[in-house]
Design a protein around this motif. Sequence first.
Motif, PDB file in Angstrom:
ATOM      1  N   VAL A   8       1.704 -47.192 -18.198  1.00 27.49           N
ATOM      2  CA  VAL A   8       2.591 -46.525 -19.154  1.00 27.49           C
ATOM      3  C   VAL A   8       3.770 -45.990 -18.355  1.00 27.49           C
ATOM      4  O   VAL A   8       3.633 -45.041 -17.586  1.00 27.49           O
ATOM      5  CB  VAL A   8       1.855 -45.389 -19.895  1.00 27.49           C
ATOM      6  N   ASP A  10       8.330 -45.874 -18.647  1.00 25.48           N
ATOM      7  CA  ASP A  10       9.499 -46.201 -19.462  1.00 25.48           C
ATOM      8  C   ASP A  10      10.641 -46.870 -18.706  1.00 25.48           C
ATOM      9  O   ASP A  10      11.561 -47.379 -19.324  1.00 25.48           O
ATOM     10  CB  ASP A  10      10.015 -44.965 -20.201  1.00 25.48           C
ATOM     11  N   ALA A  33       3.149 -50.231 -21.529  1.00 25.61           N
ATOM     12  CA  ALA A  33       3.765 -49.500 -22.629  1.00 25.61           C
ATOM     13  C   ALA A  33       4.952 -48.723 -22.084  1.00 25.61           C
ATOM     14  O   ALA A  33       4.856 -48.077 -21.045  1.00 25.61           O
ATOM     15  CB  ALA A  33       2.762 -48.541 -23.260  1.00 25.61           C
ATOM     16  N   GLN A  38       3.707 -46.749 -28.650  1.00 24.05           N
ATOM     17  CA  GLN A  38       3.027 -47.947 -28.143  1.00 24.05           C
ATOM     18  C   GLN A  38       1.913 -47.538 -27.178  1.00 24.05           C
ATOM     19  O   GLN A  38       0.821 -48.103 -27.208  1.00 24.05           O
ATOM     20  CB  GLN A  38       4.029 -48.858 -27.438  1.00 24.05           C
ATOM     21  N   ALA A  39       2.179 -46.559 -26.322  1.00 25.12           N
ATOM     22  CA  ALA A  39       1.171 -46.097 -25.360  1.00 25.12           C
ATOM     23  C   ALA A  39      -0.039 -45.503 -26.077  1.00 25.12           C
ATOM     24  O   ALA A  39      -1.185 -45.754 -25.689  1.00 25.12           O
ATOM     25  CB  ALA A  39       1.789 -45.073 -24.413  1.00 25.12           C
ATOM     26  N   GLU A  40       0.214 -44.733 -27.131  1.00 25.37           N
ATOM     27  CA  GLU A  40      -0.899 -44.153 -27.892  1.00 25.37           C
ATOM     28  C   GLU A  40      -1.734 -45.243 -28.555  1.00 25.37           C
ATOM     29  O   GLU A  40      -2.971 -45.188 -28.536  1.00 25.37           O
ATOM     30  CB  GLU A  40      -0.363 -43.184 -28.952  1.00 25.37           C
ATOM     31  N   ALA A  43      -3.732 -46.974 -25.881  1.00 24.16           N
ATOM     32  CA  ALA A  43      -4.772 -46.063 -25.384  1.00 24.16           C
ATOM     33  C   ALA A  43      -5.958 -46.015 -26.337  1.00 24.16           C
ATOM     34  O   ALA A  43      -7.100 -45.886 -25.904  1.00 24.16           O
ATOM     35  CB  ALA A  43      -4.188 -44.656 -25.192  1.00 24.16           C
ATOM     36  N   ALA A  51      -5.840 -46.069 -16.240  1.00 24.29           N
ATOM     37  CA  ALA A  51      -4.440 -46.111 -16.644  1.00 24.29           C
ATOM     38  C   ALA A  51      -3.567 -45.361 -15.645  1.00 24.29           C
ATOM     39  O   ALA A  51      -4.009 -44.398 -15.017  1.00 24.29           O
ATOM     40  CB  ALA A  51      -4.267 -45.503 -18.033  1.00 24.29           C
ATOM     41  N   LEU A  53      -0.110 -43.323 -15.857  1.00 19.81           N
ATOM     42  CA  LEU A  53       0.739 -42.734 -16.885  1.00 19.81           C
ATOM     43  C   LEU A  53       1.951 -42.042 -16.283  1.00 19.81           C
ATOM     44  O   LEU A  53       1.812 -41.070 -15.542  1.00 19.81           O
ATOM     45  CB  LEU A  53      -0.033 -41.671 -17.681  1.00 19.81           C
ATOM     46  N   LEU A  57       8.180 -40.059 -20.856  1.00 22.69           N
ATOM     47  CA  LEU A  57       8.498 -41.342 -21.487  1.00 22.69           C
ATOM     48  C   LEU A  57       9.713 -41.163 -22.382  1.00 22.69           C
ATOM     49  O   LEU A  57       9.583 -40.695 -23.518  1.00 22.69           O
ATOM     50  CB  LEU A  57       7.318 -41.847 -22.316  1.00 22.69           C
ATOM     51  N   SER A  62       3.680 -37.727 -21.956  1.00 22.92           N
ATOM     52  CA  SER A  62       2.586 -38.673 -22.213  1.00 22.92           C
ATOM     53  C   SER A  62       1.231 -37.979 -22.367  1.00 22.92           C
ATOM     54  O   SER A  62       0.210 -38.651 -22.421  1.00 22.92           O
ATOM     55  CB  SER A  62       2.502 -39.701 -21.078  1.00 22.92           C
ATOM     56  N   VAL A  65      -1.345 -39.315 -24.806  1.00 20.69           N
ATOM     57  CA  VAL A  65      -2.032 -40.513 -24.316  1.00 20.69           C
ATOM     58  C   VAL A  65      -3.202 -40.100 -23.425  1.00 20.69           C
ATOM     59  O   VAL A  65      -4.312 -40.632 -23.545  1.00 20.69           O
ATOM     60  CB  VAL A  65      -1.062 -41.440 -23.549  1.00 20.69           C
TER      61      VAL A  65
END
Length: 120
Positions: A8, A10, A33, A38-40, A43, A51, A53, A57, A62, A65
């Motif tokens: 995850v 950006d 993501a 999208q990340a949620e 996840a 992951a 993170l 983002l 995050s 997430v």
Amino acid sequence: MGSRVLVVEDEMTIALLIEDMLVEMGHVVVDLAMRLPQAEELARKAEFDVAVLDVNLDGRRSFPVADILRERGIPFVFATGYGASGVDPTYAHSPIVTKPFVIDELKTAIEGLVGVDPGR
């Protein structure tokens, strides 16, 4: 065989760098993501072991997430340019790699979570 990893992040350049590091370590990146929704979604539904993170983002944290991952029992490491000061105290015991980081720092963090060195 390495772990299946969700990334995850950006910033596309950083995401690709992280992906390259993970592949070099023997892991498989299952998805990437770049935004919080999208990340949620990933996840909640994707199948992966660990992951990475990014904390920020596109101006949104995050941490939602991370909460989903905690509920699912999936370990994660935060990647942030702010170090520990950029992470909410709720996650004080979560591993953090401070950007810019090198492959050995990411490797140590992930091995601490999953206990696997795919190179061995």
